[in-house]
Write a protein that holds these residues in place. Sequence first.
Motif, mmCIF file in Angstrom:
data_model
loop_
_atom_site.group_PDB
_atom_site.id
_atom_site.type_symbol
_atom_site.label_atom_id
_atom_site.label_comp_id
_atom_site.label_asym_id
_atom_site.label_seq_id
_atom_site.Cartn_x
_atom_site.Cartn_y
_atom_site.Cartn_z
ATOM 1 N N ARG A 123 -44.468 -15.578 -41.314
ATOM 2 C CA ARG A 123 -44.160 -17.004 -41.152
ATOM 3 C C ARG A 123 -45.358 -17.923 -41.364
ATOM 4 O O ARG A 123 -45.198 -19.090 -41.716
ATOM 5 N N GLY A 183 -32.673 -3.898 -33.894
ATOM 6 C CA GLY A 183 -33.316 -4.353 -32.658
ATOM 7 C C GLY A 183 -34.820 -4.136 -32.609
ATOM 8 O O GLY A 183 -35.445 -4.456 -31.605
ATOM 9 N N GLU A 184 -35.434 -3.591 -33.666
ATOM 10 C CA GLU A 184 -36.891 -3.349 -33.627
ATOM 11 C C GLU A 184 -37.650 -4.656 -33.848
ATOM 12 O O GLU A 184 -37.238 -5.503 -34.636
ATOM 13 N N ARG A 185 -38.741 -4.812 -33.100
ATOM 14 C CA ARG A 185 -39.557 -6.016 -33.221
ATOM 15 C C ARG A 185 -41.007 -5.633 -33.477
ATOM 16 O O ARG A 185 -41.531 -4.714 -32.841
ATOM 17 N N TYR A 186 -41.647 -6.306 -34.406
ATOM 18 C CA TYR A 186 -43.063 -6.085 -34.706
ATOM 19 C C TYR A 186 -43.714 -7.461 -34.781
ATOM 20 O O TYR A 186 -43.705 -8.112 -35.844
ATOM 21 N N PRO A 187 -44.231 -7.938 -33.631
ATOM 22 C CA PRO A 187 -44.632 -9.344 -33.524
ATOM 23 C C PRO A 187 -45.743 -9.752 -34.502
ATOM 24 O O PRO A 187 -45.733 -10.884 -34.985
ATOM 25 N N GLU A 240 -44.196 -10.223 -37.905
ATOM 26 C CA GLU A 240 -43.317 -11.399 -37.894
ATOM 27 C C GLU A 240 -44.137 -12.682 -37.979
ATOM 28 O O GLU A 240 -43.760 -13.632 -38.678
ATOM 29 N N HIS A 241 -45.271 -12.692 -37.296
ATOM 30 C CA HIS A 241 -46.145 -13.861 -37.349
ATOM 31 C C HIS A 241 -46.738 -14.025 -38.753
ATOM 32 O O HIS A 241 -46.740 -15.129 -39.319
ATOM 33 N N ASP A 247 -46.360 -1.643 -36.672
ATOM 34 C CA ASP A 247 -46.738 -3.042 -36.842
ATOM 35 C C ASP A 247 -48.080 -3.139 -37.581
ATOM 36 O O ASP A 247 -48.752 -2.134 -37.846
ATOM 37 N N HIS A 298 -38.502 -4.526 -41.178
ATOM 38 C CA HIS A 298 -37.510 -4.597 -40.099
ATOM 39 C C HIS A 298 -36.787 -5.942 -40.087
ATOM 40 O O HIS A 298 -35.877 -6.131 -39.294
ATOM 41 N N GLU A 299 -37.176 -6.850 -40.991
ATOM 42 C CA GLU A 299 -36.483 -8.144 -41.099
ATOM 43 C C GLU A 299 -35.728 -8.260 -42.426
ATOM 44 O O GLU A 299 -35.409 -9.368 -42.854
ATOM 45 N N THR A 324 -44.528 -1.777 -41.412
ATOM 46 C CA THR A 324 -43.416 -2.691 -41.697
ATOM 47 C C THR A 324 -43.876 -3.788 -42.646
ATOM 48 O O THR A 324 -43.104 -4.271 -43.473
#
Length: 367
Positions: free
Chosen positions: A339, A328-332, A335-336, A99, A315-316, A78
């Motif tokens: 940011r 609804g997929e999350r890849y922490p 995402e970190h 991820d 995914h964002e 991602t």
Amino acid sequence: MIPVNEPVIGEAERRYVLECLETGWVSSAGRFIEAFEEAWAGYCGVRHGVAVSNGTAALQLALAAAGLDPGSEVVLPTFTIVSCVLAVLYSGLVPVLVDADPDTWCMDVASLEERIGPRTRAIMPVHIYGHPVDMDPVRKIADACGLIVIEDAAEAHGATYKGKRCGSLGDMSCFSFYANKVVTTGEGGMVLTDDDGLARKLRDMRNLCFGTPDRFRHEDLGFNFRMTNIQAALGLAQVERIDSLVARKREIASRYTDGLQGLPLRLPVEREWATSVYWMYGVVLEPAAGMDAREFAARLADKGVDTRPFFFGMHEQPALLKRGLFAGERYPVAEHLARYGLYLPSGLALTEGQQEQVISAVREVLA
Ligand SMILES: *Cc1c(COP(=O)(O)O)cnc(C)c1O
């Protein structure tokens, strides 16, 4: 403002490009195209190179040449550039994400296997910011499941994995030679492969699949993804001094790594099985920094230092979510990184003095 990246155009580039102009070979025929393809493939230790118009086209051409059934799934990180997903979608295929690894920022190979399903046909590992993906597990899963590996080496010119050059680790590998890459032709790309049949297919499809003996009777659908002789002339000149370009990138990185110790920043790692080319010198803010990458970038800009934010995960991406992908997929980890990560000026034109200014600016902002 100290720029994030600027290419250095040398004397050989001028001479070769001038030769194109003086001989009239300005289009997609001429001696530099094959010479560049051979030089780059040879440097990477691969038999065939097929030059194309850009890196996104290289990915699309490789997927087209793979000839996967529509709806087949391609597993990819991602945390990458949108080009990877675009190539998958434009080939009528389905992207499936994994991820990132929190240290190398490349695809987390430990979570690869759980993303493989009955419709998976390919894996697209991407070497992020110059550091190789851990390729052995990728190869092992691909072999076990009968998948093709399309390596995106667009950020890893000259990097190595266990002594082998990035770009020699997939069934096909793709490079970009955009202006900010380690080797640049302004705009450009290449697909490498050891497979004679794939190489023939890539060449045909790059150039509209012209027929033989009847040129204008086409057996297959192709693309115009041709590179010009002028672009290849630029590229050849740089391949001829690739070792010094890679050494310079590594020197810039080592100066940053020395200068940025003791700050609330995660610096790039280099795994023991890798040599990174540090295409871009990325840093990730730790909680103690008390700010996110957007604020950090603004404060560095105030001090005359230009930066670029890290990728936003696929995914964002509003453009992809709008099409019903990745709901609804999350890849922490990704995402970190999006940011809290950014990269510092890392171009080949960066001077020592400028680099000292960048280091001081970072230290002041985080003081
Ligand atoms: C730059 C890049 C591309 C796209 O290359 P273009 O030449 O800009 O189309 C693809 N993949 C990765 C990882 C890149 O960094």
